[in-house]
Scaffold this motif. Structure first.
Motif, PDB file in Angstrom:
ATOM      1  N   UNK A  13     -10.288   3.608  -0.335  1.00 42.94           N
ATOM      2  CA  UNK A  13      -9.196   2.936   0.367  1.00 42.94           C
ATOM      3  C   UNK A  13      -9.413   3.123   1.862  1.00 42.94           C
ATOM      4  N   UNK A  14      -9.640   2.012   2.568  1.00 40.67           N
ATOM      5  CA  UNK A  14      -9.721   2.045   4.030  1.00 40.67           C
ATOM      6  C   UNK A  14      -8.367   1.612   4.559  1.00 40.67           C
ATOM      7  N   UNK A  15      -7.619   2.573   5.123  1.00 37.49           N
ATOM      8  CA  UNK A  15      -6.269   2.304   5.613  1.00 37.49           C
ATOM      9  C   UNK A  15      -6.315   2.207   7.133  1.00 37.49           C
ATOM     10  N   UNK A  16      -5.886   1.062   7.650  1.00 38.17           N
ATOM     11  CA  UNK A  16      -5.919   0.810   9.090  1.00 38.17           C
ATOM     12  C   UNK A  16      -4.519   0.998   9.656  1.00 38.17           C
ATOM     13  N   UNK A  17      -4.312   2.114  10.332  1.00 37.37           N
ATOM     14  CA  UNK A  17      -2.978   2.470  10.820  1.00 37.37           C
ATOM     15  C   UNK A  17      -2.346   3.530   9.938  1.00 37.37           C
ATOM     16  N   UNK A  18      -1.294   4.159  10.452  1.00 38.22           N
ATOM     17  CA  UNK A  18      -0.754   5.345   9.774  1.00 38.22           C
ATOM     18  C   UNK A  18       0.624   5.155   9.143  1.00 38.22           C
ATOM     19  N   UNK A  19       1.256   3.997   9.320  1.00 32.24           N
ATOM     20  CA  UNK A  19       2.665   3.883   8.926  1.00 32.24           C
ATOM     21  C   UNK A  19       2.894   4.117   7.440  1.00 32.24           C
ATOM     22  N   UNK A  20       1.946   3.711   6.582  1.00 31.70           N
ATOM     23  CA  UNK A  20       2.118   3.928   5.151  1.00 31.70           C
ATOM     24  C   UNK A  20       1.556   5.233   4.638  1.00 31.70           C
TER      25      UNK A  20
END
Length: 364
Positions: free
Chosen positions: A89-96
Motif C-alpha cells: 500500500x503506497x499511501x500519499x499523505x497522512x490523513x487516513x
C-alpha cells in the motif's frame, strides 16, 4: 512471473488534474505498470467520467471527496479495501493513517507512506485540524514500513523528531516541454505578447499570493500572470477581487491543457514561486526543468529544491528589490543553473526506479 500488487491511495484520482500527488501517480503508473499490478483509488465526486483503467492501471472509485474533512474517511476506506488484494500500500499523505496501528495488528501488508510536506503546518487548517494532522503524521511515521520524504529538509525533520530514517524521493519534471508561443495563444491571451512574470499554484495563504500580487501592484512596469483556482475559496475570491483590476496583473483560472500551460510558462521573463509550506513542490521543479529563471520565497524547502542557486525573497521589499535590480545576464545564469539541477535530480525515470526498488525491497 506473478506481479506484485500495488495500491496507490490518497489522491483525487487519474487522469491527473489536481496536484503534485496526482502527477506522481500519473507517472508512476506510466513507468511501473509493466512490472507491477497497480490499482489507483479515485474520488467519484471529482470524476464524472469513470474509467476502469488508465496507464494500464486499475482504477477504483470511492464516493467521497478526496479533500477536506472527507479525505480522512476516503483514505481509510481505500486502505481497508486494498488489504483484500494488495501486497504493498503506497499511501500519499497522512490523513487516513490514523488507522495504521489497527491495520498492523490484522495484516502484514507492506505500507509505504509519503508524508507530503508537513501538512499540519499549512495556514489553511484550523487549530483542531492541525492537531489531528500532526498526530496522523506521528502515527504514519511510527507504523509505516517505509516513510518517503520528498525533500531533504523533510527527511532531516523525520530523523530529528522521530529518529526514523526515511527515503528521499522527490518529483519528476521531465514531462514538461518548452514550447514557443503560438499565434492562436497570443490572440487568446494578448498580454502574453509583452514581458511577464509567471506563477501557477493553488490559491492558498501559505503560497504567499497576497505578498506577490501586492509587490507587483507596486511594480507596474512588469506584468504578472498567475494561474490558480481563484473561485474555490473565500481567500481566492478575495485576492481576485482585490488585484484583478491592476493593469499589469492577469489572474487566470486553472489550465489543464499541458501544451497550453507549457507555452505560457516557457515564455515568461521570470518564474515567481511563493510556497512557504511543504517539501519539494512539483510546479517549482517543472519550472526548473523548463530552464526558467526563478525567484522564490526563501523558505528552507525551496532553497534545498533549487540547490541554493535561485533568487530568494522573504517579504515584499525584498521581492521588489529583486524585480527592480535583476538583469538579463543574471536571469540567464539562474535559468541555466535550474536546468542543470533538474536534469540531475528531477526525472520520472529516477523517481519511478526508486519507488520500484522500495516496493521490491519491502515485499515479503
Amino acid at each position: 512471473m506473478i506481479q506484485k500488487k500495488i495500491a496507490i491511495i490518497g489522491i483525487v484520482g487519474l487522469p491527473a488534474k489536481y496536484g503534485g500527488f496526482e502527477t506522481l501517480a500519473e507517472y508512476l503508473t506510466k513507468h511501473l505498470t509493466n512490472s507491477f499490478d497497480v490499482t489507483v483509488y479515485c474520488s467519484s465526486v471529482f470524476y464524472s467520467k469513470k474509467l476502469k483503467r488508465y496507464n494500464n492501471a486499475n482504477l477504483k472509485y470511492i464516493p467521497l471527496n478526496a479533500n477536506g474533512v472527507q479525505s480522512i474517511l476516503y483514505d481509510i476506506i481505500s486502505i481497508f479495501n486494498a488489504l483484500f488484494y494488495a501486497d504493498v500500500l503506497l499511501i500519499l499523505g497522512v490523513s487516513g493513517c490514523i488507522v495504521l496501528p489497527f491495520i498492523k495488528l490484522i495484516s502484514n501488508k507492506l505500507i509505504i507512506v509519503n508524508i507530503d510536506g508537513l501538512e499540519w503546518k499549512r495556514a489553511k487548517w484550523g487549530r483542531a485540524a492541525k492537531m489531528f494532522l500532526k498526530y496522523s503524521e506521528k502515527i504514519a511515521v511510527t507504523y509505516a514500513d517505509s516513510v518517503v520524504a520528498d525533500n531533504k529538509v523533510i527527511q532531516e525533520y523525520v530523523k530529528y523528531f522521530y529518529n526514523i530514517n526515511s527515503e528521499l524521493i522527490a518529483y519528476g519534471a521531465n514531462h514538461t516541454k518548452k514550447e514557443a508561443l503560438s499565434s492562436n495563444v497570443v490572440s487568446q491571451y494578448p498580454f502574453l505578447a509583452k514581458k511577464y512574470a509567471f506563477k501557477v499554484c493553488r490559491i492558498e495563504p501559505e503560497n504567499n499570493i497576497y505578498l506577490i500580487l501586492h509587490s507587483f501592484s507596486e511594480h507596474p512596469s512588469l506584468n504578472i500572470v498567475v494561474i490558480g483556482n481563484w473561485n474555490n475559496s473565500n481567500y481566492g475570491k478575495e485576492m481576485k477581487l482585490k488585484f484583478n483590476n491592476f493593469e499589469n496583473i492577469y489572474l487566470l483560472d486553472p489550465i489543464y491543457d499541458q501544451n497550453l500551460l507549457n507555452q505560457i510558462r516557457s515564455n515568461c521573463y521570470v518564474y515567481v514561486h511563493g510556497h512557504s509550506a511543504g517539501g519539494t513542490n512539483p510546479s517549482l521543479v517543472e519550472a526548473m526543468y523548463l530552464e526558467l529563471p526563478i525567484i522564490t520565497y526563501g523558505v528552507n524547502y525551496n532553497v534545498e529544491t533549487t540547490a541554493n542557486k535561485a533568487k530568494y525573497f522573504a517579504n515584499k521589499n525584498e521581492l521588489l528589490k529583486i524585480l527592480s535590480n535583476i538583469n538579463q545576464e543574471e536571469l540567464n545564469v539562474v535559468a541555466k543553473d535550474m536546468k542543470n539541477v533538474a536534469n540531475k535530480i528531477y526525472t520520472w525515470e529516477a523517481v519511478s526506479a526508486h519507488y520500484a526498488n522500495l516496493f521490491l525491497q519491502n515485499s515479503k
